[in-house]
Design an enzyme around this catalytic site. Structure first.
Site, PDB file in Angstrom:
ATOM      1  N   GLU A  24       0.816  -1.221   0.000  1.00 10.63           N
ATOM      2  CA  GLU A  24       0.000   0.000   0.000  1.00 10.63           C
ATOM      3  C   GLU A  24       0.847   1.268   0.000  1.00 10.63           C
ATOM      4  O   GLU A  24       0.349   2.342  -0.327  1.00 10.63           O
ATOM      5  CB  GLU A  24      -0.967  -0.001   1.191  1.00 10.63           C
ATOM      6  CG  GLU A  24      -1.931  -1.162   1.124  1.00 10.63           C
ATOM      7  CD  GLU A  24      -3.171  -1.006   1.981  1.00 10.63           C
ATOM      8  OE1 GLU A  24      -3.434   0.095   2.488  1.00 10.63           O
ATOM      9  OE2 GLU A  24      -3.880  -2.012   2.143  1.00 10.63           O
ATOM     10  N   TYR A  27      -2.977   4.651   7.341  1.00  9.41           N
ATOM     11  CA  TYR A  27      -2.249   3.385   7.520  1.00  9.41           C
ATOM     12  C   TYR A  27      -1.039   3.329   6.592  1.00  9.41           C
ATOM     13  O   TYR A  27       0.095   3.101   7.033  1.00  9.41           O
ATOM     14  CB  TYR A  27      -3.169   2.181   7.256  1.00  9.41           C
ATOM     15  CG  TYR A  27      -2.411   0.880   7.043  1.00  9.41           C
ATOM     16  CD1 TYR A  27      -1.739   0.256   8.102  1.00  9.41           C
ATOM     17  CD2 TYR A  27      -2.336   0.275   5.778  1.00  9.41           C
ATOM     18  CE1 TYR A  27      -1.018  -0.921   7.907  1.00  9.41           C
ATOM     19  CE2 TYR A  27      -1.618  -0.900   5.579  1.00  9.41           C
ATOM     20  CZ  TYR A  27      -0.958  -1.498   6.644  1.00  9.41           C
ATOM     21  OH  TYR A  27      -0.240  -2.665   6.441  1.00  9.41           O
ATOM     22  N   LYS A  71       3.018   3.293   7.407  1.00  6.73           N
ATOM     23  CA  LYS A  71       3.937   2.220   6.996  1.00  6.73           C
ATOM     24  C   LYS A  71       5.053   2.793   6.103  1.00  6.73           C
ATOM     25  O   LYS A  71       6.214   2.403   6.221  1.00  6.73           O
ATOM     26  CB  LYS A  71       3.187   1.109   6.259  1.00  6.73           C
ATOM     27  CG  LYS A  71       2.235   0.296   7.121  1.00  6.73           C
ATOM     28  CD  LYS A  71       2.912  -0.527   8.208  1.00  6.73           C
ATOM     29  CE  LYS A  71       3.745  -1.673   7.686  1.00  6.73           C
ATOM     30  NZ  LYS A  71       4.234  -2.544   8.797  1.00  6.73           N
TER      31      LYS A  71
HETATM   32  P1  NAD Z   1      -2.520  -7.935  12.737  1.00  6.70           P
HETATM   33  O1  NAD Z   1      -3.292  -6.684  13.012  1.00  6.70           O
HETATM   34  O2  NAD Z   1      -3.246  -9.212  12.570  1.00  6.70           O
HETATM   35  O3  NAD Z   1      -1.439  -8.154  13.899  1.00  6.70           O
HETATM   36  C1  NAD Z   1      -0.671  -7.095  14.411  1.00  6.70           C
HETATM   37  C2  NAD Z   1      -0.038  -7.574  15.725  1.00  6.70           C
HETATM   38  O4  NAD Z   1       0.752  -6.491  16.226  1.00  6.70           O
HETATM   39  C3  NAD Z   1      -1.064  -7.923  16.804  1.00  6.70           C
HETATM   40  O5  NAD Z   1      -0.712  -9.140  17.432  1.00  6.70           O
HETATM   41  C4  NAD Z   1      -0.979  -6.755  17.775  1.00  6.70           C
HETATM   42  O6  NAD Z   1      -1.273  -7.129  19.115  1.00  6.70           O
HETATM   43  C5  NAD Z   1       0.476  -6.335  17.603  1.00  6.70           C
HETATM   44  N1  NAD Z   1       0.673  -4.912  17.963  1.00  6.70           N
HETATM   45  C6  NAD Z   1      -0.051  -3.839  17.518  1.00  6.70           C
HETATM   46  N2  NAD Z   1       0.392  -2.724  18.106  1.00  6.70           N
HETATM   47  C7  NAD Z   1       1.431  -3.080  18.901  1.00  6.70           C
HETATM   48  C8  NAD Z   1       2.307  -2.361  19.762  1.00  6.70           C
HETATM   49  N3  NAD Z   1       2.196  -1.028  19.925  1.00  6.70           N
HETATM   50  N4  NAD Z   1       3.267  -3.049  20.436  1.00  6.70           N
HETATM   51  C9  NAD Z   1       3.386  -4.388  20.283  1.00  6.70           C
HETATM   52  N5  NAD Z   1       2.571  -5.130  19.510  1.00  6.70           N
HETATM   53  C10 NAD Z   1       1.606  -4.477  18.828  1.00  6.70           C
HETATM   54  O7  NAD Z   1      -1.624  -7.602  11.469  1.00  6.70           O
HETATM   55  P2  NAD Z   1      -1.173  -8.547  10.261  1.00  6.70           P
HETATM   56  O8  NAD Z   1      -2.215  -8.493   9.222  1.00  6.70           O
HETATM   57  O9  NAD Z   1      -0.713  -9.819  10.800  1.00  6.70           O
HETATM   58  O10 NAD Z   1       0.072  -7.696   9.719  1.00  6.70           O
HETATM   59  C11 NAD Z   1       1.378  -7.899  10.258  1.00  6.70           C
HETATM   60  C12 NAD Z   1       2.366  -6.994   9.553  1.00  6.70           C
HETATM   61  O11 NAD Z   1       2.360  -7.278   8.153  1.00  6.70           O
HETATM   62  C13 NAD Z   1       2.019  -5.497   9.652  1.00  6.70           C
HETATM   63  O12 NAD Z   1       3.231  -4.796   9.792  1.00  6.70           O
HETATM   64  C14 NAD Z   1       1.343  -5.173   8.341  1.00  6.70           C
HETATM   65  O13 NAD Z   1       1.550  -3.816   7.994  1.00  6.70           O
HETATM   66  C15 NAD Z   1       2.069  -6.105   7.403  1.00  6.70           C
HETATM   67  N6  NAD Z   1       1.306  -6.536   6.213  1.00  6.70           N
HETATM   68  C16 NAD Z   1       0.058  -7.085   6.333  1.00  6.70           C
HETATM   69  C17 NAD Z   1      -0.609  -7.563   5.199  1.00  6.70           C
HETATM   70  C18 NAD Z   1      -1.981  -8.217   5.283  1.00  6.70           C
HETATM   71  O14 NAD Z   1      -2.552  -8.532   4.247  1.00  6.70           O
HETATM   72  N7  NAD Z   1      -2.530  -8.457   6.469  1.00  6.70           N
HETATM   73  C19 NAD Z   1      -0.001  -7.436   3.947  1.00  6.70           C
HETATM   74  C20 NAD Z   1       1.262  -6.833   3.857  1.00  6.70           C
HETATM   75  C21 NAD Z   1       1.913  -6.419   4.998  1.00  6.70           C
HETATM   76  O1  DAU Z   2      -2.263  -4.782   0.468  1.00  9.89           O
HETATM   77  C1  DAU Z   2      -1.798  -5.150   1.744  1.00  9.89           C
HETATM   78  C2  DAU Z   2      -2.756  -4.664   2.802  1.00  9.89           C
HETATM   79  O2  DAU Z   2      -3.928  -5.470   2.692  1.00  9.89           O
HETATM   80  C3  DAU Z   2      -2.184  -4.721   4.204  1.00  9.89           C
HETATM   81  O3  DAU Z   2      -1.098  -3.841   4.303  1.00  9.89           O
HETATM   82  C4  DAU Z   2      -3.244  -4.353   5.243  1.00  9.89           C
HETATM   83  O4  DAU Z   2      -2.721  -4.514   6.548  1.00  9.89           O
HETATM   84  C5  DAU Z   2      -4.436  -5.281   5.055  1.00  9.89           C
HETATM   85  O5  DAU Z   2      -5.460  -4.930   5.964  1.00  9.89           O
HETATM   86  C6  DAU Z   2      -4.949  -5.211   3.627  1.00  9.89           C
HETATM   87  O6  DAU Z   2      -5.543  -3.918   3.346  1.00  9.89           O
HETATM   88  P1  DAU Z   2      -6.904  -3.777   2.503  1.00  9.89           P
HETATM   89  O7  DAU Z   2      -7.498  -2.474   2.827  1.00  9.89           O
HETATM   90  O8  DAU Z   2      -6.684  -4.106   1.072  1.00  9.89           O
HETATM   91  O9  DAU Z   2      -7.747  -5.007   3.149  1.00  9.89           O
HETATM   92  P2  DAU Z   2      -9.261  -5.134   3.641  1.00  9.89           P
HETATM   93  O10 DAU Z   2      -9.471  -6.586   3.934  1.00  9.89           O
HETATM   94  O11 DAU Z   2      -9.613  -4.148   4.684  1.00  9.89           O
HETATM   95  O12 DAU Z   2     -10.079  -4.774   2.322  1.00  9.89           O
HETATM   96  C7  DAU Z   2      -9.887  -5.494   1.114  1.00  9.89           C
HETATM   97  C8  DAU Z   2     -10.775  -4.853   0.059  1.00  9.89           C
HETATM   98  O13 DAU Z   2     -12.149  -5.115   0.392  1.00  9.89           O
HETATM   99  C9  DAU Z   2     -10.657  -3.339  -0.029  1.00  9.89           C
HETATM  100  O14 DAU Z   2     -10.787  -2.940  -1.382  1.00  9.89           O
HETATM  101  C10 DAU Z   2     -11.846  -2.821   0.780  1.00  9.89           C
HETATM  102  C11 DAU Z   2     -12.896  -3.895   0.553  1.00  9.89           C
HETATM  103  N1  DAU Z   2     -13.854  -4.128   1.681  1.00  9.89           N
HETATM  104  C12 DAU Z   2     -13.332  -4.370   2.907  1.00  9.89           C
HETATM  105  C13 DAU Z   2     -14.185  -4.606   3.977  1.00  9.89           C
HETATM  106  C14 DAU Z   2     -13.632  -4.855   5.361  1.00  9.89           C
HETATM  107  C15 DAU Z   2     -15.213  -4.145   1.427  1.00  9.89           C
HETATM  108  O15 DAU Z   2     -15.678  -3.952   0.283  1.00  9.89           O
HETATM  109  N2  DAU Z   2     -16.050  -4.384   2.486  1.00  9.89           N
HETATM  110  C16 DAU Z   2     -15.611  -4.610   3.755  1.00  9.89           C
HETATM  111  O16 DAU Z   2     -16.429  -4.798   4.687  1.00  9.89           O
END
Ligand code: NAD
Ligand code: DAU
Length: 351
Positions: free
Chosen positions: A133, A156, A160
């Site tokens: 992102e 967000y 990042k």
């Molecule tokens: P998540 O929200 O599921 O988990 C985040 C974790 O960080 C939680 O366990 C939370 O308790 C901990 N945390 C939050 N604030 C904290 C703080 N101040 N101190 C210590 N711990 C803290 O997130 P995720 O989806 O597992 O994402 C993990 C990492 O990967 C993030 O850095 C996110 O930006 C990155 N990322 C996520 C995705 C995705 O699709 N979910 C994609 C690309 C990158």
């Molecule tokens: O691309 C990586 C990112 O993907 C990570 O860095 C983020 O931590 C992770 O949350 C995710 O971000 P998105 O915003 O893409 O994910 P989310 O699941 O929130 O939404 C996915 C898509 O679906 C987005 O286009 C918004 C849409 N959406 C989401 C929700 C929760 C809906 O249409 N309805 C919904 O209720």
């Protein structure tokens, strides 16, 4: 030198998969899981390895420098894999400050600890996990590469991007041994059900409406979370210092097509007439500043490190649905209390 690896955010979605992989695969590493257990962190996510000899958990907030330093010194941390973050875009729009303090200041704290406590003669790695992102939003064509200019557009992604810049600045200015990866959307087990896929599975299961933002034509590139964990393993061990690697699934879906596929899979699983769940789809007010399309060019990590996604999307999606249907207790526990209030307030305003 024995490796004592600090993995932050290991009680969250991706972190729990990374912890499991490292604890099971590398018995000679000591893995310290540091997490403050926000609403998104849950120790149930890693219950299966909690008694492993090479694993320990410490509850700590990365914004608290003194507490962080005590852990760093006590555990003689040699390497850091940093995943802890506030991760949900919608929450960053309604309340950006936690994103700014955790994602920016928290990352800066870790960087500064590493700078002040690691000897440059020794072998250390500070590996920062980031997101696609930071690159902004694509039109109908093209892909994000490692050369794409940063253009974050939500609180967000801006938080990042700031942390990514700090990581690169510490490498450039102080010679800190850093690595970084920017990944696309992950899916799989143990994801907090505010994110698209688990939210939709839960709502379809309970015949609740399925809120699609805007037209549903926004595109995301989905990757099986265990493939992301494997990529992190490969980069940690084989990636070059100072380099960034993009990680993605080569797997683009519009939100509406994805939700329709989930409806079909779950209708079949629950022996409902096909088409039943699609009637729950409800187009709601769009996300503010909603990025249109993300798509990763994952050639560099394939060509240089030999990693590519292994799980085909429909197979992974079925496994994910099966996991959520079989883990109603986990879902019930995690969505009770504060989450109910969040859900009600957030989606009532949208519909
Ligand atoms: P998540 O929200 O599921 O988990 C985040 C974790 O960080 C939680 O366990 C939370 O308790 C901990 N945390 C939050 N604030 C904290 C703080 N101040 N101190 C210590 N711990 C803290 O997130 P995720 O989806 O597992 O994402 C993990 C990492 O990967 C993030 O850095 C996110 O930006 C990155 N990322 C996520 C995705 C995705 O699709 N979910 C994609 C690309 C990158
Ligand atoms: O691309 C990586 C990112 O993907 C990570 O860095 C983020 O931590 C992770 O949350 C995710 O971000 P998105 O915003 O893409 O994910 P989310 O699941 O929130 O939404 C996915 C898509 O679906 C987005 O286009 C918004 C849409 N959406 C989401 C929700 C929760 C809906 O249409 N309805 C919904 O209720």
């Amino acid at each position: 030198m024995k490796k004592n690896i600090l993995i932050t955010g290991g009680a969250g979605f991706i972190g729990s998969h990374v912890i499991r992989l490292f604890v099971n695969k590398y018995s000679d590493y000591q893995i310290v899981n540091l997490d403050s257990l926000t609403y998104a962190g849950n120790l149930e996510n890693i219950k299966d390895i909690e008694n492993a000899a090479n694993y320990s958990f410490v509850k700590c907030d990365i914004r608290d420098m003194d507490a962080l330093k005590a852990v760093f010194i006590k555990e003689k941390i040699t390497d850091i894999i940093h995943l802890a973050a506030e991760s949900h875009v919608d929450r960053s729009i309604t309340g950006p400050m936690d994103f700014i303090t955790t994602n920016i200041v928290g990352t800066a704290n870790l960087l500064d600890l590493a700078r002040n406590n690691w000897d440059s003669a020794d072998d250390h790695v500070f590996y920062h996990i980031s997101t696609d992102e930071v690159y902004g939003s694509l039109g109908a064509e093209g892909f994000f590469t490692e050369e794409t200019a940063y253009d974050p557009r939500s609180p967000y992604s801006a938080s990042k991007a700031s942390s990514d810049h700090l990581v690169n600045a510490y490498a450039h200015t102080y010679g800190l041994p850093v690595k970084m990866s920017n990944c696309s959307n992950n899916y799989g087990s143990h994801q907090f059900p505010e994110k698209l896929i688990p939210l939709m599975i839960n709502n379809i299961r309970h015949s609740k409406t399925l809120p699609i933002y805007g037209t549903g034509e926004n595109v995301r590139d989905w990757l099986w979370v265990e493939d992301h964990a494997k990529a992190i393993d490969v980069i940690f061990h084989k990636g070059k210092l100072g380099e960034t690697y993009n990680i993605g699934g080569w797997n683009e879906w519009t939100n509406i097509d994805l939700v329709k596929l989930l409806c079909q899979i779950i209708d079949e699983k629950l022996h409902r007439e096909i088409g039943t769940s699609e009637k729950l789809i409800n187009f709601v007010t769009d996300r503010a500043g909603h990025d249109m399309r993300y798509a990763i060019d994952a050639s560099k990590i394939k060509n240089e490190l030999g990693w590519e996604p292994s799980v085909q999307f429909e197979e992974g999606l079925i496994k994910t649905v099966d996991w959520y249907l079989a883990n109603e207790d986990w879902l019930g526990a995690i969505t009770s209390g504060a989450y109910q209030t969040y859900y009600k307030n957030f989606y009532e305003k949208k519909s």
